[in-house]
Write a protein that holds these residues in place. Structure first.
Motif, PDB file in Angstrom:
ATOM      1  N   LEU A 288      -2.416  -4.293  -2.617  1.00 37.81           N
ATOM      2  CA  LEU A 288      -1.048  -4.490  -2.146  1.00 37.81           C
ATOM      3  C   LEU A 288      -0.235  -5.257  -3.185  1.00 37.81           C
ATOM      4  O   LEU A 288       0.899  -4.878  -3.515  1.00 37.81           O
ATOM      5  N   ALA A 289      -0.805  -6.335  -3.720  1.00 36.45           N
ATOM      6  CA  ALA A 289      -0.101  -7.126  -4.729  1.00 36.45           C
ATOM      7  C   ALA A 289       0.176  -6.304  -5.977  1.00 36.45           C
ATOM      8  O   ALA A 289       1.286  -6.346  -6.542  1.00 36.45           O
ATOM      9  N   THR A 290      -0.812  -5.542  -6.427  1.00 30.03           N
ATOM     10  CA  THR A 290      -0.647  -4.724  -7.634  1.00 30.03           C
ATOM     11  C   THR A 290       0.422  -3.666  -7.435  1.00 30.03           C
ATOM     12  O   THR A 290       1.246  -3.417  -8.330  1.00 30.03           O
ATOM     13  N   ALA A 291       0.443  -3.033  -6.266  1.00 24.40           N
ATOM     14  CA  ALA A 291       1.453  -2.018  -5.990  1.00 24.40           C
ATOM     15  C   ALA A 291       2.859  -2.615  -6.011  1.00 24.40           C
ATOM     16  O   ALA A 291       3.806  -2.001  -6.520  1.00 24.40           O
ATOM     17  N   ILE A 292       3.000  -3.829  -5.465  1.00 22.93           N
ATOM     18  CA  ILE A 292       4.311  -4.492  -5.461  1.00 22.93           C
ATOM     19  C   ILE A 292       4.733  -4.821  -6.889  1.00 22.93           C
ATOM     20  O   ILE A 292       5.863  -4.537  -7.301  1.00 22.93           O
ATOM     21  N   HIS A 293       3.839  -5.412  -7.669  1.00 22.84           N
ATOM     22  CA  HIS A 293       4.166  -5.790  -9.050  1.00 22.84           C
ATOM     23  C   HIS A 293       4.475  -4.566  -9.918  1.00 22.84           C
ATOM     24  O   HIS A 293       5.355  -4.618 -10.778  1.00 22.84           O
ATOM     25  N   GLU A 294       3.741  -3.483  -9.683  1.00 21.96           N
ATOM     26  CA  GLU A 294       3.913  -2.282 -10.509  1.00 21.96           C
ATOM     27  C   GLU A 294       4.943  -1.320  -9.944  1.00 21.96           C
ATOM     28  O   GLU A 294       5.175  -0.253 -10.518  1.00 21.96           O
ATOM     29  N   ASP A 295       5.548  -1.683  -8.829  1.00 20.85           N
ATOM     30  CA  ASP A 295       6.599  -0.869  -8.219  1.00 20.85           C
ATOM     31  C   ASP A 295       6.115   0.556  -7.969  1.00 20.85           C
ATOM     32  O   ASP A 295       6.734   1.539  -8.365  1.00 20.85           O
ATOM     33  N   ARG A 296       4.973   0.662  -7.301  1.00 21.37           N
ATOM     34  CA  ARG A 296       4.389   1.974  -7.010  1.00 21.37           C
ATOM     35  C   ARG A 296       3.818   1.984  -5.598  1.00 21.37           C
ATOM     36  O   ARG A 296       3.688   0.935  -4.946  1.00 21.37           O
ATOM     37  N   ALA A 297       3.476   3.168  -5.133  1.00 15.64           N
ATOM     38  CA  ALA A 297       2.840   3.274  -3.821  1.00 15.64           C
ATOM     39  C   ALA A 297       1.387   2.852  -3.909  1.00 15.64           C
ATOM     40  O   ALA A 297       0.704   3.154  -4.889  1.00 15.64           O
ATOM     41  N   PRO A 298       0.867   2.143  -2.911  1.00 19.18           N
ATOM     42  CA  PRO A 298      -0.555   1.812  -2.885  1.00 19.18           C
ATOM     43  C   PRO A 298      -1.383   3.057  -2.589  1.00 19.18           C
ATOM     44  O   PRO A 298      -0.847   4.075  -2.116  1.00 19.18           O
ATOM     45  N   VAL A 299      -2.678   2.979  -2.848  1.00 17.94           N
ATOM     46  CA  VAL A 299      -3.501   4.175  -2.664  1.00 17.94           C
ATOM     47  C   VAL A 299      -3.648   4.560  -1.194  1.00 17.94           C
ATOM     48  O   VAL A 299      -3.901   5.731  -0.882  1.00 17.94           O
ATOM     49  N   THR A 300      -3.520   3.597  -0.287  1.00 19.92           N
ATOM     50  CA  THR A 300      -3.475   3.941   1.146  1.00 19.92           C
ATOM     51  C   THR A 300      -2.073   3.605   1.645  1.00 19.92           C
ATOM     52  O   THR A 300      -1.859   2.629   2.362  1.00 19.92           O
ATOM     53  N   ASP A 301      -1.136   4.423   1.253  1.00 25.07           N
ATOM     54  CA  ASP A 301       0.266   4.158   1.570  1.00 25.07           C
ATOM     55  C   ASP A 301       0.625   4.631   2.966  1.00 25.07           C
ATOM     56  O   ASP A 301      -0.236   5.058   3.747  1.00 25.07           O
ATOM     57  N   GLY A 302       1.909   4.546   3.282  1.00 26.85           N
ATOM     58  CA  GLY A 302       2.352   4.983   4.595  1.00 26.85           C
ATOM     59  C   GLY A 302       2.131   6.459   4.828  1.00 26.85           C
ATOM     60  O   GLY A 302       1.842   6.891   5.950  1.00 26.85           O
ATOM     61  N   ALA A 303       2.236   7.267   3.776  1.00 28.18           N
ATOM     62  CA  ALA A 303       2.013   8.701   3.906  1.00 28.18           C
ATOM     63  C   ALA A 303       0.570   8.999   4.278  1.00 28.18           C
ATOM     64  O   ALA A 303       0.286   9.924   5.045  1.00 28.18           O
ATOM     65  N   ALA A 304      -0.371   8.207   3.734  1.00 25.21           N
ATOM     66  CA  ALA A 304      -1.778   8.372   4.106  1.00 25.21           C
ATOM     67  C   ALA A 304      -1.967   8.086   5.591  1.00 25.21           C
ATOM     68  O   ALA A 304      -2.681   8.803   6.303  1.00 25.21           O
ATOM     69  N   GLY A 305      -1.326   7.019   6.071  1.00 23.07           N
ATOM     70  CA  GLY A 305      -1.400   6.708   7.493  1.00 23.07           C
ATOM     71  C   GLY A 305      -0.816   7.808   8.343  1.00 23.07           C
ATOM     72  O   GLY A 305      -1.335   8.125   9.425  1.00 23.07           O
ATOM     73  N   LEU A 306       0.267   8.416   7.869  1.00 19.43           N
ATOM     74  CA  LEU A 306       0.909   9.493   8.615  1.00 19.43           C
ATOM     75  C   LEU A 306       0.039  10.747   8.634  1.00 19.43           C
ATOM     76  O   LEU A 306      -0.036  11.446   9.651  1.00 19.43           O
TER      77      LEU A 306
END
Length: 354
Positions: free
Chosen positions: A303-321
């Protein structure tokens, strides 16, 4: 990354204390606050995590400018309003599974995160276990070859849940793992669900999911609340090798088998049955080394890395959907007696930052 982020946990019940502990222990995070309607419960979690502010009002918490992200560990029916409020307050969000109680609600959450350029992450915890990370690595490297089938068994003598059936209770774990390890995510065109209610509980207590995968492959998911024995196994059969994950065997969680079946076609005639020879591979078995780490620690780090790198995390909202869409299709299949029902996937949906 030198700047530590500040997180708050909403919900101090079953899962919230685990999230709070991992945020507090991470070098990338500071635990700013724990929020719960029960002040005493929130204070207990905050103390156990090394000390943090205690809040009883979500509105007050979200108005704070010293909170970068919130972790939501509350009942699924509350996820949509809490996530939407947090995103509109400019906070990054990680929410425990299932991401929402309906695909429509999850779709709104994903769209809101994308519009605000914020990270929306689904806490699919199993995806951050050393075993599943290694499975994903082996699939991506081509070590197993083309995926032919996946068999998942998650059975135990468990509590009959008051608000969901066995599919919604147990299958999200296996579906999230499938979505994580398969290239491009889990996108079956349909799903067939067969369930039984031998207890008369008014909901399926035993069930199977059948999910056809691209290229003729197939995935089966077996879930059961009534088994006297607990089994957590996950088999990925490939054209080169087969992998078996036994989560209850700490000495050898993963085994890779260089064994399988080769089918070589001798002749093919459109008017005649194909003639083929079958050969069997009987090679070695080996167990990959696994790095020992707590899954939630890896999750908050991602989560921290995704925020710093301005990217989607590997288990993003689309994965949940995607997982939620399959569960809804499974429920429709149950209603029509197990017939395959179409899974409504979102085209090119991005579940993280815009």
């Amino acid at each position: 990354m030198t700047n530590r982020l500040r997180a708050a946990v909403i919900g101090a019940g079953y899962w919230g204390p685990n999230l709070a502990r991992n945020f507090a222990a991470s070098e990338q995070w500071e635990l700013a606050a724990v929020c719960d309607l029960d002040e005493a419960r929130a204070a207990k979690v905050a103390r156990a995590a090394g000390g943090a502010d205690v809040e009883t009002s979500v509105d007050t918490l979200l108005a704070r400018d010293d909170v970068d992200a919130v972790a939501i560990a509350t009942p699924a029916r509350t996820h949509h309003p809490l996530v939407m409020a947090a995103l509109r307050a400019g906070k990054h969000v990680v929410v425990e599974k299932p991401i929402a109680d309906s695909a429509e609600a999850a779709r709104e959450m994903v769209a809101e995160a994308a519009a605000g350029g914020l990270v929306l992450m689904t806490d699919h915890t199993f995806c951050y276990t050393p075993a599943v990370l290694k499975i994903r690595e082996l699939v991506e490297s081509g070590e197993l070859g083309e995926i032919l089938y996946v068999d998942s068994v998650r059975i135990n003598l468990g509590l009959v849940q008051p608000d969901v059936d066995v599919f919604w209770d147990l299958a999200p774990h296996d579906l999230s793992i499938l979505d994580f390890i398969l290239p491009g995510g889990l996108r079956p065109a349909s799903v067939a669900a067969h369930g039984a209610d031998p207890l008369g509980a008014g909901k399926a207590c035993v069930g199977h999911l059948y999910l056809p995968l691209p290229g003729g492959a197939v995935a089966h998911v077996n879930v059961n609340w009534l088994s006297p024995t607990k089994i957590r196994s996950f088999t990925v059969g490939g054209s080169k090798k087969t992998l078996v994950w036994d989560d209850l065997n700490p000495q050898q969680r993963l085994s890779v088998y260089d064994r399988g079946v080769d089918l070589r076609t001798q002749a093919a005639d459109s008017l005649e049955r194909k003639q083929a020879t079958v050969s069997y591979r009987l090679g070695d078995t080996w167990s990959p080394a696994l790095k020992e780490q707590e899954a939630l620690g890896a999750m908050v780090g991602e989560l921290a890395t995704a925020i710093h790198e301005d990217r989607a995390p590997v288990t993003d909202g689309a994965a949940g959907l995607r997982v939620l869409s399959i569960l809804e299709a499974a429920s429709r299949s149950l209603e029509v007696g197990g017939d395959a029902c179409v899974v409504e996937h979102e085209p090119e949906l991005v579940g993280g930052v815009a």
